[in-house]
Structures are given as structure tokens and as C-alpha cells.
Design a protein around this motif. Structure first.
Motif, PDB file in Angstrom:
ATOM      1  N   GLU A   1      41.466  30.020  41.367  1.00 38.74           N
ATOM      2  CA  GLU A   1      40.783  30.134  42.656  1.00 38.74           C
ATOM      3  C   GLU A   1      40.961  28.847  43.447  1.00 38.74           C
ATOM      4  O   GLU A   1      41.089  27.771  42.864  1.00 38.74           O
ATOM      5  CB  GLU A   1      39.288  30.378  42.427  1.00 38.74           C
ATOM      6  CG  GLU A   1      38.996  31.804  42.022  1.00 38.74           C
ATOM      7  CD  GLU A   1      37.530  32.163  42.197  1.00 38.74           C
ATOM      8  OE1 GLU A   1      36.949  31.755  43.209  1.00 38.74           O
ATOM      9  OE2 GLU A   1      36.999  32.848  41.317  1.00 38.74           O
TER      10      GLU A   1
ATOM     11  N   ASP B   1      25.071  38.518  43.783  1.00 35.22           N
ATOM     12  CA  ASP B   1      25.624  37.416  42.994  1.00 35.22           C
ATOM     13  C   ASP B   1      25.464  37.631  41.492  1.00 35.22           C
ATOM     14  O   ASP B   1      26.216  37.068  40.704  1.00 35.22           O
ATOM     15  CB  ASP B   1      24.956  36.085  43.386  1.00 35.22           C
ATOM     16  CG  ASP B   1      25.459  35.582  44.734  1.00 35.22           C
ATOM     17  OD1 ASP B   1      26.487  36.106  45.219  1.00 35.22           O
ATOM     18  OD2 ASP B   1      24.820  34.677  45.304  1.00 35.22           O
TER      19      ASP B   1
ATOM     20  N   VAL C   1      44.933  38.444  39.266  1.00 34.10           N
ATOM     21  CA  VAL C   1      43.777  38.812  40.075  1.00 34.10           C
ATOM     22  C   VAL C   1      43.141  40.067  39.475  1.00 34.10           C
ATOM     23  O   VAL C   1      43.839  40.955  38.994  1.00 34.10           O
ATOM     24  CB  VAL C   1      44.228  39.061  41.535  1.00 34.10           C
ATOM     25  CG1 VAL C   1      43.187  39.815  42.318  1.00 34.10           C
ATOM     26  CG2 VAL C   1      44.556  37.738  42.215  1.00 34.10           C
ATOM     27  N   GLU C   2      41.812  40.111  39.489  1.00 33.73           N
ATOM     28  CA  GLU C   2      41.090  41.262  38.932  1.00 33.73           C
ATOM     29  C   GLU C   2      41.338  42.507  39.788  1.00 33.73           C
ATOM     30  O   GLU C   2      41.036  42.506  40.975  1.00 33.73           O
ATOM     31  CB  GLU C   2      39.593  40.933  38.900  1.00 33.73           C
ATOM     32  CG  GLU C   2      38.736  41.918  38.150  1.00 33.73           C
ATOM     33  CD  GLU C   2      39.144  42.071  36.696  1.00 33.73           C
ATOM     34  OE1 GLU C   2      39.692  43.136  36.364  1.00 33.73           O
ATOM     35  OE2 GLU C   2      38.916  41.131  35.900  1.00 33.73           O
TER      36      GLU C   2
ATOM     37  N   LYS D   1      36.314  41.019  48.143  1.00 32.40           N
ATOM     38  CA  LYS D   1      36.395  39.610  47.754  1.00 32.40           C
ATOM     39  C   LYS D   1      37.245  39.507  46.478  1.00 32.40           C
ATOM     40  O   LYS D   1      36.925  40.118  45.464  1.00 32.40           O
ATOM     41  CB  LYS D   1      34.991  39.076  47.497  1.00 32.40           C
ATOM     42  CG  LYS D   1      34.943  37.580  47.287  1.00 32.40           C
ATOM     43  CD  LYS D   1      33.496  37.094  47.268  1.00 32.40           C
ATOM     44  CE  LYS D   1      33.406  35.595  47.115  1.00 32.40           C
ATOM     45  NZ  LYS D   1      33.781  35.090  45.802  1.00 32.40           N
ATOM     46  N   ILE D   2      38.315  38.754  46.568  1.00 36.11           N
ATOM     47  CA  ILE D   2      39.248  38.654  45.444  1.00 36.11           C
ATOM     48  C   ILE D   2      38.637  37.812  44.331  1.00 36.11           C
ATOM     49  O   ILE D   2      38.087  36.734  44.580  1.00 36.11           O
ATOM     50  CB  ILE D   2      40.569  38.002  45.915  1.00 36.11           C
ATOM     51  CG1 ILE D   2      41.224  38.856  46.999  1.00 36.11           C
ATOM     52  CG2 ILE D   2      41.510  37.773  44.748  1.00 36.11           C
ATOM     53  CD1 ILE D   2      41.728  40.196  46.546  1.00 36.11           C
ATOM     54  N   ARG D   3      38.738  38.309  43.091  1.00 35.45           N
ATOM     55  CA  ARG D   3      38.275  37.528  41.940  1.00 35.45           C
ATOM     56  C   ARG D   3      39.441  37.308  40.993  1.00 35.45           C
ATOM     57  O   ARG D   3      40.222  38.227  40.720  1.00 35.45           O
ATOM     58  CB  ARG D   3      37.161  38.270  41.207  1.00 35.45           C
ATOM     59  CG  ARG D   3      35.848  38.255  41.974  1.00 35.45           C
ATOM     60  CD  ARG D   3      34.746  38.972  41.220  1.00 35.45           C
ATOM     61  NE  ARG D   3      33.690  39.384  42.144  1.00 35.45           N
ATOM     62  CZ  ARG D   3      32.728  38.573  42.590  1.00 35.45           C
ATOM     63  NH1 ARG D   3      32.678  37.318  42.196  1.00 35.45           N
ATOM     64  NH2 ARG D   3      31.812  39.023  43.428  1.00 35.45           N
ATOM     65  N   VAL D   4      39.533  36.097  40.498  1.00 41.13           N
ATOM     66  CA  VAL D   4      40.593  35.758  39.544  1.00 41.13           C
ATOM     67  C   VAL D   4      40.114  36.139  38.150  1.00 41.13           C
ATOM     68  O   VAL D   4      38.951  35.933  37.797  1.00 41.13           O
ATOM     69  CB  VAL D   4      40.919  34.252  39.634  1.00 41.13           C
ATOM     70  CG1 VAL D   4      41.877  33.841  38.532  1.00 41.13           C
ATOM     71  CG2 VAL D   4      41.518  33.937  41.000  1.00 41.13           C
ATOM     72  N   LYS D   5      41.036  36.733  37.356  1.00 38.87           N
ATOM     73  CA  LYS D   5      40.680  37.095  35.973  1.00 38.87           C
ATOM     74  C   LYS D   5      40.277  35.851  35.198  1.00 38.87           C
ATOM     75  O   LYS D   5      40.824  34.760  35.418  1.00 38.87           O
ATOM     76  CB  LYS D   5      41.889  37.734  35.287  1.00 38.87           C
ATOM     77  CG  LYS D   5      42.108  39.180  35.651  1.00 38.87           C
ATOM     78  CD  LYS D   5      43.278  39.724  34.836  1.00 38.87           C
ATOM     79  CE  LYS D   5      43.704  41.076  35.365  1.00 38.87           C
ATOM     80  NZ  LYS D   5      45.035  41.463  34.873  1.00 38.87           N
TER      81      LYS D   5
ATOM     82  N   LYS E   1      36.447  24.928  45.426  1.00 35.79           N
ATOM     83  CA  LYS E   1      35.249  25.213  46.223  1.00 35.79           C
ATOM     84  C   LYS E   1      35.040  24.094  47.237  1.00 35.79           C
ATOM     85  O   LYS E   1      35.275  22.917  46.938  1.00 35.79           O
ATOM     86  CB  LYS E   1      34.032  25.298  45.301  1.00 35.79           C
ATOM     87  CG  LYS E   1      34.010  26.564  44.476  1.00 35.79           C
ATOM     88  CD  LYS E   1      32.679  27.264  44.647  1.00 35.79           C
ATOM     89  CE  LYS E   1      32.584  28.622  43.972  1.00 35.79           C
ATOM     90  NZ  LYS E   1      33.679  29.130  43.196  1.00 35.79           N
TER      91      LYS E   1
END
Lengths: 249, 485
Positions: A222, B134, A26-27, A16-20, A225
Motif C-alpha cells: 500500500e 472500519d 490486490v484483494e 477501496k483497494i486492499r492489498v492482500k 500513509k
């Protein structure tokens, strides 16, 4: 026929891609990295061409940090004969990579370059096309089938609404689409053999290429949502909302 | 409830007071709506019940139990109803009410510094795993039914699963419990302690008791650091004893980075591939046995993959490993897992099979398989050995399948004989006839054969101390004083 296969080290497809937090990118720290899936397909196709007696040597190439050696080892374990790492910590962009590959093509003399159609990190889908233009070679992009002939190669392409087959005079560029093949697993004996295969490290400078970034990333965010849904009381209320709010009927 | 008058009095003395506590939403008496609570998903246990009661708090549940205790109404506690031993369904006579934890589904607290999470019994296991993820933690209990089983059931059955080799079974993952006793009192043992030697460790009495001593309503669960990387391989070995050598070698090199070590017989893969789509066969040749091994740690993965390759290469040079593949991506790792996950489904479709969830010391696994296979082949020629399981825990799912020829009804009739042969060998080797599924009703009549009189006496004494009137899940695990239940 000698084949050059460029491979890129990217964040694993299933991560799962996470943004810094600062929005600069991207992290990637402590994140599982793997070979770009389209490049895996390109390696597999090259290995199949070699197994079918159509190719004599497969050279895997990666432009990236020292850890990209692991990605090259995977390509070697799948069946590439040797590997070249063009080592740089710069953020690689398609034009710079295409220039590096052009220099390597001139040095190694392959008659076919098979690339993934795009990398899943930046989704640029440019490197193969740029390389074809820089070399003045024919290109068969989005390949779902390759048939090697004498001095030419037939490439079936996935295009909007159907398939198109192009016949390319060699030397040529092919970019692999998802349906071209199912990449093999690296077997244990081949992983062991891969450790003994040559892996050369060069710098972009030694190839006379400036890989400095020509683009500036302003911000990475991101996707918005998805909003929570609502329950409607009955069909009439649904139809009303579709008319007045969604305006789809 | 055979006559109208007794039905009326049962409704007046039991169901009406219960309804007064839980409200209309908390009680089901319509047979159609009750049906999913009456039957098991796999093995054909079907029961009857006058009512399914679904309290929404431990207090309400305790009040319901008090009414049952006063009226001597037997209770079948039920979570996700995914068990494999018939412990969570009522008997067929319709005398027991089903007490469901479905509505006790809140996560009460997460304490990151203490690495614990307090949850109610009806929380679905997968939801707990996700809630932990989470907040950057792992709740390591993982098993096939995780999308529908409930943590209360996992606790009541001391669930195992695919990561026991690293994290232990449910017993190791519980720090504290809240339990409603058979007399309706609530025991608040929700202590998030790693160390607590103040007297008997009461929570362990309830873990694995299959609802026969009380009803778990909430628990404090222990969380672990979330592994960042995994490395997965499928390797071929020539025998289970070589697989054990590989396990010993791997433990020596990477210790508790091993989270999975599954032994798989070739025939299991054939059956999975025959009946389940997308099950790969990634090795070029066919080998008699395979091991699915997975490592995990907090690092980025390249080092871990190197460790796994190093172990496997050394094992290959030593002749323990014949061949293998290492997943180069998570997609490939998932695909290797489909082999293991496809086995139970494939087996279900292949014909009559004899299920045994047994454990022996890891050092005896190979001997057990040799002896059991030979004994069954001698007695029932043509029977096809079918073995897979958690070698890292000495837990083998030893599920031979009927011969290719012969009447299925005839094969089916041999179940008891096959069970006896297999379980005799297991116990002779110092093993257990139920490694992780429990006893329930499935093994209730076999248990006395394999437990010593001393051990059975202790179990009965415990049951009598907590539940002297035998209202809590009667007829599961034990029959009291030769009673039917």
C-alpha cells in the motif's frame, strides 16, 4: 465497418483497494468487479458509430476468467452484437493480450479496434499501442473525439498542453480517453436482449497464443500513509517551518 | 428576563451554578455564537435563549439538569439540530436554556462478538457508520443529514431514512440507552441485549420522545454484517399500484436483500433536474412513475445483479415494469442515487410547497395518492402533485407544489387547509401524519385531531410521570392542560 472492442473485468472504480496480507497482490475475493471504465467508453463510442450508420457490427472481446462473461454481457447490453471470451485464469499482461487480439483481428477481420487507453487495475497503457505495432496499423491514442470518414478516421487526441488531430487510414487502432463520451446505462430491454446474443468462448491455445506471464510480481504494498499534520502557533512559526523544514520558501 | 433584576437573579441562581459545573468551555451566552443553536436549517424556526450549555459527560449533564429541575428552568435538548419539526430549537421568549450534546462525542466500546457499539449521544451519524465499517460491520441508519446529525437526535426522533425497509428505523437499532431524567437522575440502561423481558422496555419510551421525557446521553447500537455487494436499478412503472406489485414480487424473490425501494413521481425528477446539477435522466422515454431499487448481500455481486435482473425481467413480462436501467458500476449507481437525493433540493427552489411526511399501509399507498391528488385539485385547481418516498415502508413524502400561476403569498396561506385535507385522508386510511420526522412544534396542534382521547391520555400520563413540572422540551409534541406549552 466491423469494430472490435476489447473489454477488461477489473475491480470496480469506486471500491477501496486492499492489498492482500501476504503482499502477493490486490484483494479481489468478494470484491465488486465491473468493466474497466475506459473500456466502457470504448464500447459506447463503437455503439454510437453503429447508431450513426458508420459501423455494421460490434464484437466485444475479453481475455480473462469465466466471470468475464458478465463484463461481456454488459457490453452486449450496451449494444455490442456478439462477444468472444478468450478464457484464461492466467494474470493477463499487455503483450499477451495484444497477441490474442491480433489473432482475433486476423480471424474476424475488423477495420477498427477501439480500446480503453488503459485498464485501471495495472494502469499499463500498452495494449493498444502493442496491438498497433503487431498489426502494423496506424494508431490514435487518448482519443477525445472520433470522426469516421470514408476509408479513414479522424481522431482528436489529448496530449500534453492541448489537442492533436490525426487522420488515420483504416484499418486502425483507437484508444479512448475519459472525455470521449459518457457511457450509457444498460437498459432493461437491452439486458434481456443481450442474454440471447451469441457469446463464444475460446482458449488462448486455440488462437496459438501463449499467455503465460513474462513478468514476476515481487511485492505489492500500500502507499505510505499520510502523516498527521501539526498546528502552528502563528504565522511566524508557519513561515519558519516552511523555510527550515519544508524548504519551499 | 425582561428586567435587569430578574436577569441578575437568573444568572446568579441558574447560570453561575451551571458554569461552575461545565466550566467556561461548556457554556455560551454570546448571542452571535449562540445563533446556530437558535435556528433550524430549513423551515425558519428561530428562538432565543439565555445560554447554550455543552457538558462533556453524562454526569455533568445530569448535574446541569438537577439545577434546572430545582429552579424550574425549562430545557431544550439539542443534538445536530437538523430536525424538520422545530423540536430542537427554543421558543422565542428566551426562557429555555439549550442543552447541547456536542461534546458527548466518544465511542465508548465496540463489541464485535455481540455486534454492538456503545456511543455517546453527540457522535455524528456518519462517524458511527465509518467506525462500524472500519471493523467490518454496518450501522445501517442512513439519511440525508448523516454528515451533521447526532445519534442522540436520531434516537430522540426515532429516525427513519432510506434503509428502513431492510433494517428498520432507529427503534430497531438500539439495544440499550443511558438517559438523564428530568429530575437529574441518570438511568444506566446500556445493556447490549437482544432479549430482555425483565419488565417494561424503558428504552422504547425514550426513543421517539423528542426530548420531552429525558435526555439520551449514550446508547448501545446494534451492528449488522457489512454487505459486500449492491445492485441498483431505476425502473419505470405506470402507476404507484404497479410499483407496489413490483415490491411484493421482489420481496417474494429476494426478501430482505431489498435495502431500498423508493417511489418517485416523474415531476420530481423534472424539478430535481431543473435546479440541481448532474441529475441524470437515464431512460430514453418519459414515464409517469419510477422506482429506485437497491439490493445488497454478502456475495460478490454478480449473483445479486442476476437476481435483480431476473425480478425486473419477469416484472416487465408481466407488464408491471415499462422500462428500466441497471447500474453496471458503482459510479452509475451513485449517479442514479443523485436523482433521489436531488429531489428535496430541487423542491426547495421551485416555490411554495406543502410538506407531508405521512405513512399508510403499503397496500393503501396508491389509493392515498389518488384520493389526495383528487381532493387537492378539486379545492385548489392548478396545484401540482409532487410525491416521492420510501414505498417499502409505506412512507410517502407528499409535498405538492403551488400552481405555476398565482401569488406565492396566497398559496402560502393555504398551508393549513392543504394539511387538513391530506391528513384527514391519511388517517381515514389508517395512516400516520408523521412517518419519520416527528411532531415537534410543526404538528403539535394537529395531533389532537388525529389521536384518540385514550391515546392522548396515555401520552399525557407518561409525560406527567417523567416530567411533572414540564421542564423537558416543553411545547413539543404535547401541550399540557390547555397550556401554551
Amino acid at each position: 465497418m466491423k469494430i472490435l472492442v476489447p473489454v477488461k473485468r477489473v475491480v470496480d472504480y469506486n471500491v477501496k483497494i486492499r492489498v492482500k496480507a501476504d503482499g502477493s497482490g490486490v484483494e479481489t475475493a468478494n470484491v465488486k468487479m465491473s468493466m474497466n471504465p475506459f473500456d466502457e467508453i470504448a464500447v459506447e463510442e463503437a455503439v454510437r458509430l453503429k447508431e450513426a450508420g458508420k459501423a455494421t457490427e460490434i464484437i466485444a472481446v475479453s481475455v480473462g476468467p469465466a466471470q468475464a462473461q458478465e463484463t461481456l454481457r454488459t457490453a452486449l447490453a450496451m449494444g455490442a452484437d456478439r462477444a468472444i471470451l478468450v478464457q484464461t485464469d492466467a494474470e493477463t499482461q499487455p503483450l499477451a493480450v495484444a497477441k490474442v487480439l491480433k489473432a482475433l483481428v486476423e480471424k474476424e477481420g475488423p477495420t477498427l479496434v477501439v480500446l480503453g487507453k488503459q485498464a485501471i487495475d495495472d494502469d499499463c497503457n500498452q495494449t493498444g499501442q502493442m496491438l498497433a505495432a503487431l498489426l502494423g496499423w496506424g494508431q490514435g491514442t487518448f482519443a477525445s473525439k472520433i470522426v469516421a470518414g470514408e476509408g479513414s478516421i479522424a481522431v482528436t487526441r489529448e496530449i500534453d498542453g492541448g489537442l492533436e488531430t490525426v487522420d488515420l487510414k483504416l484499418p486502425a487502432i483507437v484508444t479512448a480517453d475519459l472525455r470521449l463520451n459518457e457511457p450509457r446505462y444498460a437498459s432493461l430491454p437491452n439486458i434481456m436482449k443481450a442474454k440471447k446474443k451469441p457469446l463464444e468462448t475460446v482458449t488462448p491455445d486455440s488462437l496459438g497464443v501463449d499467455v503465460a506471464s513474462r513478468l514476476t510480481t515481487l511485492k505489492v504494498v500500500e502507499p505510505a500513509k499520510r502523516k498527521a499534520g501539526v498546528k502552528v502557533a502563528d504565522v511566524a512559526a508557519l513561515v519558519d517551518k516552511l523555510k527550515s523544514e519544508a524548504r519551499v520558501i | 428576563m425582561t428586567t435587569t433584576s430578574s436577569t441578575t437573579s437568573f444568572a446568579a441562581s441558574v447560570l453561575d451554578p451551571i458554569r461552575a459545573i461545565v466550566g467556561e468551555r461548556g457554556i455560551i451566552t454570546d448571542p452571535g455564537t449562540m445563533q446556530p443553536f437558535m435556528e433550524s436549517w430549513r423551515d425558519g424556526w428561530v428562538g432565543r435563549s439565555p445560554a447554550v450549555v455543552l457538558p462533556d459527560s453524562a454526569q455533568a449533564l445530569a448535574a446541569v439538569v438537577r439545577i434546572c429541575a430545582e429552579t424550574r428552568t425549562p430545557i431544550v435538548p439539542q443534538g445536530g439540530n437538523t430536525g424538520l419539526t422545530g423540536a430542537s430549537q427554543p421558543h422565542a421568549d428566551g426562557s429555555e436554556i439549550v442543552l447541547s450534546t456536542n461534546r458527548l462525542n466518544r465511542i465508548r466500546e465496540i463489541d464485535l462478538d455481540n455486534d454492538t457499539m456503545t456511543v455517546e449521544a453527540g457522535c455524528i451519524l456518519a462517524n458511527i457508520q465509518n467506525a462500524a465499517r472500519d471493523v467490518g460491520r454496518l450501522f445501517p441508519m442512513s439519511l440525508a443529514a448523516e454528515g451533521s446529525c447526532q445519534i442522540g437526535g436520531n434516537i430522540a426522533t426515532n429516525a427513519g431514512g432510506v434503509q428502513v425497509v431492510r433494517y428498520g428505523n432507529m427503534r430497531n437499532l438500539v439495544a440499550g440507552l443511558e438517559v438523564v431524567l428530568p429530575d437529574g437522575r441518570i438511568w444506566d440502561g446500556l445493556r447490549g441485549l437482544r432479549k430482555d423481558n425483565a419488565g417494561y422496555d424503558m428504552k422504547q419510551i425514550f426513543i421517539g420522545s423528542e426530548g420531552t421525557l429525558g435526555i439520551v446521553t449514550a446508547a448501545v447500537l446494534k451492528l449488522s454484517p457489512l454487505p459486500r455487494a449492491t445492485a441498483t436499478a431505476l425502473v419505470a412503472v405506470s402507476s404507484p399500484s404497479d410499483a407496489v406489485d413490483l415490491l411484493t414480487r421482489a420481496k417474494g424473490k429476494v426478501g430482505d436483500r431489498i435495502i431500498t425501494f423508493e417511489l418517485i413521481q416523474r415531476f420530481c425528477i423534472d424539478i430535481a433536474r431543473r435546479h440541481v446539477p448532474d441529475v441524470p435522466d437515464p431512460l430514453n422515454d418519459v414515464y409517469p412513475w419510477y422506482v429506485l431499487v437497491e439490493l445488497a448481500d454478502q456475495d460478490s455481486g454478480e449473483r445479486l445483479a442476476g437476481m435483480l435482473e431476473g425480478i425486473l425481467e419477469a416484472a416487465m413480462e408481466a407488464g408491471e415494469v415499462l422500462d428500466g436501467v441497471v447500474a453496471a458500476s458503482k459510479a452509475q449507481a451513485d449517479s442514479l442515487w443523485r436523482i433521489r437525493e436531488g429531489i428535496p433540493e430541487g423542491q426547495k427552489r421551485e416555490g411554495v410547497s406543502y410538506k407531508h411526511d405521512v405513512s399508510v399501509p403499503i397496500s393503501k399507498v396508491a389509493l392515498f395518492l389518488d384520493r389526495a391528488n383528487a381532493a387537492l385539485e378539486r379545492e385548489f385547481p392548478g396545484i401540482r402533485p409532487f410525491s416521492f418516498g420510501h414505498l417499502g415502508d409505506g412512507n410517502i413524502h407528499y409535498n405538492p407544489i403551488q400552481g405555476e400561476d398565482g401569488d406565492p403569498a396566497e398559496w402560502k396561506a393555504r398551508l393549513g387547509a392543504v394539511n387538513a385535507i391530506v391528513h384527514d385522508i391519511v388517517v381515514d386510511l389508517g395512516g400516520s401524519i408523521s412517518a419519520e420526522h416527528g411532531i415537534g412544534r410543526l404538528r403539535i396542534d394537529e395531533l389532537p385531531r388525529y389521536k384518540s382521547p385514550v391515546e392522548l391520555d396515555m401520552m399525557v400520563a407518561l409525560k406527567m410521570a417523567f416530567d411533572p413540572h414540564n421542564i423537558m422540551n416543553p411545547g413539543k409534541i404535547l401541550r399540557l392542560n390547555g397550556n401554551a406549552r
